[in-house]
Enzyme design. Structure first.
Site, short mmCIF file in Angstrom:
data_model
loop_
_atom_site.label_atom_id
_atom_site.label_comp_id
_atom_site.label_asym_id
_atom_site.label_seq_id
_atom_site.Cartn_x
_atom_site.Cartn_y
_atom_site.Cartn_z
N HIS A 18 42.61 27.52 39.70
CA HIS A 18 41.19 27.56 40.07
C HIS A 18 40.32 27.70 38.82
O HIS A 18 39.27 27.07 38.70
CB HIS A 18 40.90 28.73 41.01
CG HIS A 18 41.62 28.65 42.31
ND1 HIS A 18 41.24 27.80 43.32
CD2 HIS A 18 42.71 29.31 42.76
CE1 HIS A 18 42.06 27.95 44.35
NE2 HIS A 18 42.96 28.85 44.03
N TYR A 42 37.74 36.67 45.21
CA TYR A 42 36.75 37.43 45.97
C TYR A 42 35.52 36.59 46.35
O TYR A 42 34.52 37.14 46.84
CB TYR A 42 36.29 38.64 45.15
CG TYR A 42 37.39 39.66 44.90
CD1 TYR A 42 37.61 40.72 45.79
CD2 TYR A 42 38.22 39.56 43.79
CE1 TYR A 42 38.62 41.65 45.56
CE2 TYR A 42 39.24 40.48 43.56
CZ TYR A 42 39.43 41.52 44.44
OH TYR A 42 40.43 42.44 44.23
N ASP A 101 39.74 36.75 30.86
CA ASP A 101 40.10 37.72 31.88
C ASP A 101 38.81 38.06 32.62
O ASP A 101 37.76 38.22 32.01
CB ASP A 101 40.71 38.98 31.24
CG ASP A 101 41.67 39.67 32.19
OD1 ASP A 101 42.42 38.97 32.91
OD2 ASP A 101 41.68 40.92 32.25
N LYS A 154 27.95 27.19 42.49
CA LYS A 154 28.53 28.42 41.93
C LYS A 154 28.27 28.49 40.43
O LYS A 154 27.94 29.54 39.89
CB LYS A 154 30.04 28.48 42.22
CG LYS A 154 30.72 29.73 41.63
CD LYS A 154 32.20 29.85 41.94
CE LYS A 154 32.81 31.05 41.24
NZ LYS A 154 34.26 31.25 41.47
N THR A 174 46.05 30.11 30.74
CA THR A 174 45.93 30.67 32.09
C THR A 174 46.94 30.01 33.00
O THR A 174 47.32 28.85 32.79
CB THR A 174 44.51 30.45 32.67
OG1 THR A 174 44.44 31.06 33.97
CG2 THR A 174 44.18 28.97 32.84
N HIS A 189 29.49 33.99 36.26
CA HIS A 189 30.01 34.72 35.10
C HIS A 189 30.80 33.78 34.17
O HIS A 189 30.61 33.78 32.98
CB HIS A 189 30.93 35.83 35.62
CG HIS A 189 31.82 35.40 36.76
ND1 HIS A 189 31.30 35.07 37.99
CD2 HIS A 189 33.14 35.15 36.84
CE1 HIS A 189 32.28 34.68 38.79
NE2 HIS A 189 33.41 34.71 38.10
N ARG A 190 31.68 32.96 34.79
CA ARG A 190 32.54 32.06 33.99
C ARG A 190 31.67 31.02 33.27
O ARG A 190 31.86 30.74 32.11
CB ARG A 190 33.57 31.41 34.92
CG ARG A 190 34.61 30.56 34.24
CD ARG A 190 35.82 30.33 35.13
NE ARG A 190 36.57 31.55 35.36
CZ ARG A 190 36.57 32.24 36.51
NH1 ARG A 190 35.91 31.79 37.56
NH2 ARG A 190 37.27 33.35 36.61
N ASN A 229 46.11 30.25 36.30
CA ASN A 229 45.27 30.18 37.48
C ASN A 229 44.59 28.80 37.53
O ASN A 229 43.69 28.51 36.75
CB ASN A 229 44.23 31.31 37.41
CG ASN A 229 43.36 31.38 38.64
OD1 ASN A 229 43.01 30.36 39.23
ND2 ASN A 229 43.00 32.59 39.03
P1 ITT Z 1 45.29 34.29 34.40
O1 ITT Z 1 46.53 33.46 34.39
O2 ITT Z 1 44.14 33.61 33.70
O3 ITT Z 1 45.49 35.69 33.93
P2 ITT Z 1 44.61 35.57 36.94
O4 ITT Z 1 44.50 35.02 38.33
O5 ITT Z 1 45.61 36.65 36.70
O6 ITT Z 1 44.82 34.34 35.94
P3 ITT Z 1 42.40 37.37 36.17
O7 ITT Z 1 43.34 38.47 35.93
O8 ITT Z 1 41.39 37.05 35.12
O9 ITT Z 1 43.16 36.01 36.51
O10 ITT Z 1 41.55 37.54 37.48
C1 ITT Z 1 41.65 38.62 38.31
C2 ITT Z 1 41.34 38.26 39.71
O11 ITT Z 1 39.92 38.28 39.85
C3 ITT Z 1 41.77 36.87 40.17
O12 ITT Z 1 43.07 36.84 40.62
C4 ITT Z 1 40.78 36.64 41.30
O13 ITT Z 1 41.25 37.22 42.47
C5 ITT Z 1 39.54 37.37 40.82
N1 ITT Z 1 38.59 36.42 40.25
C6 ITT Z 1 38.50 35.99 38.96
N2 ITT Z 1 37.50 35.11 38.83
C7 ITT Z 1 36.94 34.97 40.05
C8 ITT Z 1 35.89 34.20 40.58
O14 ITT Z 1 35.19 33.36 39.82
N3 ITT Z 1 35.60 34.32 41.87
C9 ITT Z 1 36.29 35.15 42.67
N4 ITT Z 1 37.31 35.90 42.27
C10 ITT Z 1 37.64 35.82 40.96
#
Ligand code: ITT
Length: 191
Positions: free
Chosen positions: A11, A150, A68, A171, A7, A176-177, A9
């Site tokens: 966060h 979100y 994802d 949280k 990932t 979900h995570r 991301n």
């Molecule tokens: P990767 O590198 O893992 O792909 P990403 O940011 O592109 O990171 P995703 O496509 O899985 O991740 O996530 C889609 C979006 O959903 C992400 O950018 C957030 O805005 C939102 N999201 C995912 N998990 C969330 C959470 O726990 N709380 C709030 N928003 C979340």
């Protein structure tokens, strides 16, 4: 056991690190010396998760996982779903995505929604997936500064506050995570 987390991301890295016990050692892409954007071209969370984990497995030959996540709003037929990161456009910020979501929902009766996380684990080239769902609803206005994405507008079932108003520990009680990672950890510990 070591697993690379595919990932970009940070966060997600922070949240997953808070969930690890001794089930495995997590290596970030930066720690593995990998600097690349992993494409998410598919129409489902499952396919995108596999694309990310397989990309890193093929690059490194090391066991790894990705996840994802999508926000699925019932009144919008499951949107933004797999497009959650890009809902308001390819380079959209979280604030822009939230703004579009709240605007779109003004004409809707139901604000029911869920976060869904799909983890794709690759062990010696073979994939196994895990899913975690957190049901809840979309708030009328954003609140809170914690979390990401979100979180300022998502109130999980059983709570009265948005994810962005909660510490990570709180949280994690709903998320979900965390639910998807419980399954991954149980699988790894049962081997
Ligand atoms: P990767 O590198 O893992 O792909 P990403 O940011 O592109 O990171 P995703 O496509 O899985 O991740 O996530 C889609 C979006 O959903 C992400 O950018 C957030 O805005 C939102 N999201 C995912 N998990 C969330 C959470 O726990 N709380 C709030 N928003 C979340």
């Amino acid at each position: 056991m070591q697993l690379i987390f595919a990932t970009n991301n940070q966060h997600k890295v922070q949240e997953v690190r808070s969930l690890l016990n001794n089930s495995f050692t997590l290596i970030t892409l930066a720690e593995a010396g990998i600097d690349r954007d992993i494409p998410e071209p598919h129409a489902t969370l499952e396919e995108n998760a596999r694309e990310k984990s397989m990309t890193i497995y093929q690059l490194t030959g090391s066991d790894c996982f990705s996840e994802d996540t999508g926000l699925e709003v019932a009144a919008l037929g499951g949107a933004p779903g797999v497009h959650s990161a890009r809902y308001a456009g390819a380079q959209a910020t979280a604030d822009q995505n939230i703004y579009k979501l709240l605007q779109t929902l003004t004409s809707q009766q139901s604000r029911a929604a869920q976060f869904r996380t799909v983890i794709s684990l690759i062990e010696q080239g073979t994939e196994i997936t895990f899913e975690g769902i957190c049901k809840g609803h979309i708030a009328e206005t954003p609140s809170g500064k914690k979390g990401f994405g979100y979180d300022p507008v998502f109130i999980p079932e059983g709570a009265t506050r948005c994810f962005a108003e909660m510490d990570l520990e709180e949280k994690n009680q709903y998320s979900h995570r965390r639910k998807a990672f419980d399954q991954l950890k149980n699988y790894l510990l049962s081997k």
